[in-house]
Design a protein around this motif. Structure first.
Motif, short mmCIF file in Angstrom:
data_model
loop_
_atom_site.label_atom_id
_atom_site.label_comp_id
_atom_site.label_asym_id
_atom_site.label_seq_id
_atom_site.Cartn_x
_atom_site.Cartn_y
_atom_site.Cartn_z
N LEU A 4 11.26 9.66 -16.64
CA LEU A 4 11.06 11.04 -16.70
C LEU A 4 11.01 11.36 -17.96
O LEU A 4 11.34 11.18 -19.15
CB LEU A 4 12.67 11.32 -16.21
CG LEU A 4 13.26 10.95 -15.07
CD1 LEU A 4 14.38 11.33 -14.62
CD2 LEU A 4 12.08 11.56 -13.58
N GLU A 6 10.73 15.20 -19.85
CA GLU A 6 11.09 16.58 -19.96
C GLU A 6 9.98 17.56 -20.97
O GLU A 6 9.78 16.93 -21.94
CB GLU A 6 12.30 16.81 -19.98
CG GLU A 6 13.36 16.18 -19.31
CD GLU A 6 14.57 15.67 -19.67
OE1 GLU A 6 15.51 15.12 -19.17
OE2 GLU A 6 14.75 16.14 -21.16
N CYS A 22 9.93 18.59 -15.69
CA CYS A 22 10.54 17.17 -15.76
C CYS A 22 9.49 16.26 -14.89
O CYS A 22 9.44 16.63 -13.59
CB CYS A 22 11.87 16.78 -15.19
SG CYS A 22 12.24 15.20 -15.27
N TRP A 36 19.06 18.44 -12.48
CA TRP A 36 19.43 18.93 -13.96
C TRP A 36 20.78 18.73 -14.32
O TRP A 36 21.75 19.47 -13.54
CB TRP A 36 18.70 20.10 -14.17
CG TRP A 36 17.39 20.34 -14.25
CD1 TRP A 36 16.35 20.49 -13.01
CD2 TRP A 36 16.28 20.00 -15.08
NE1 TRP A 36 14.94 20.45 -13.33
CE2 TRP A 36 14.92 20.16 -14.60
CE3 TRP A 36 16.19 19.64 -16.46
CZ2 TRP A 36 13.83 19.96 -15.27
CZ3 TRP A 36 15.17 19.43 -17.23
CH2 TRP A 36 13.90 19.59 -16.73
N CYS A 96 17.14 15.92 -17.46
CA CYS A 96 16.42 15.57 -15.84
C CYS A 96 17.07 14.19 -15.36
O CYS A 96 17.16 13.26 -16.12
CB CYS A 96 15.04 15.62 -16.02
SG CYS A 96 14.38 15.23 -14.37
N GLY A 109 16.00 11.55 -18.00
CA GLY A 109 15.04 12.02 -19.33
C GLY A 109 15.76 11.91 -20.54
O GLY A 109 16.74 11.64 -20.91
#
Length: 118
Positions: A4, A6, A22, A36, A96, A109
């Protein structure tokens, strides 16, 4: 594995807007939810918003309901968080998260800082 990445954090004034993105890569067909969470200094990480990836249904924390919108671009494997009417208490690092059916493992993330000035 799901990776991931972001983007989109930054500085906004109270009442302003920011949009986070993301992008997911890797084993994306295994993704069941994307969402999130955020963590403010000295506080625990808290839920913000989540989307069931296939169905598109969404859930929000009470604190952001009506101000934030989570959406997706399935072709790009990307989830967004549109944040409107920002408040200083929205200041946090936003993360994320993606999970498969069953919720484990959780993928994260790197986090993106959102700062809202009064």
């Amino acid at each position: 594995q799901v990776q991931l990445v972001e983007s989109g954090g930054g500085l906004a004034q109270a009442g302003g807007s920011l949009k986070l993105s993301c992008a997911a890569s890797g084993r994306t067909p295994s993704v069941y939810t994307m969402g999130w969470l955020r963590q403010a200094p000295g506080k625990q990480r808290e839920f913000v918003a989540r989307m069931l990836w296939a169905a598109g249904s969404t859930t929000y924390a009470d604190s952001v309901q009506g101000r934030f919108t989570i959406s997706r671009d399935s072709a790009k494997n990307t989830v967004y968080l549109q944040m409107n009417s920002l408040k200083p208490e929205d200041t946090a690092v936003y993360y994320c998260q993606a999970t498969p059916l069953g919720g484990i493992p959780q993928y994260w993330g790197q986090g993106t800082q959102v700062t809202v000035s009064s």
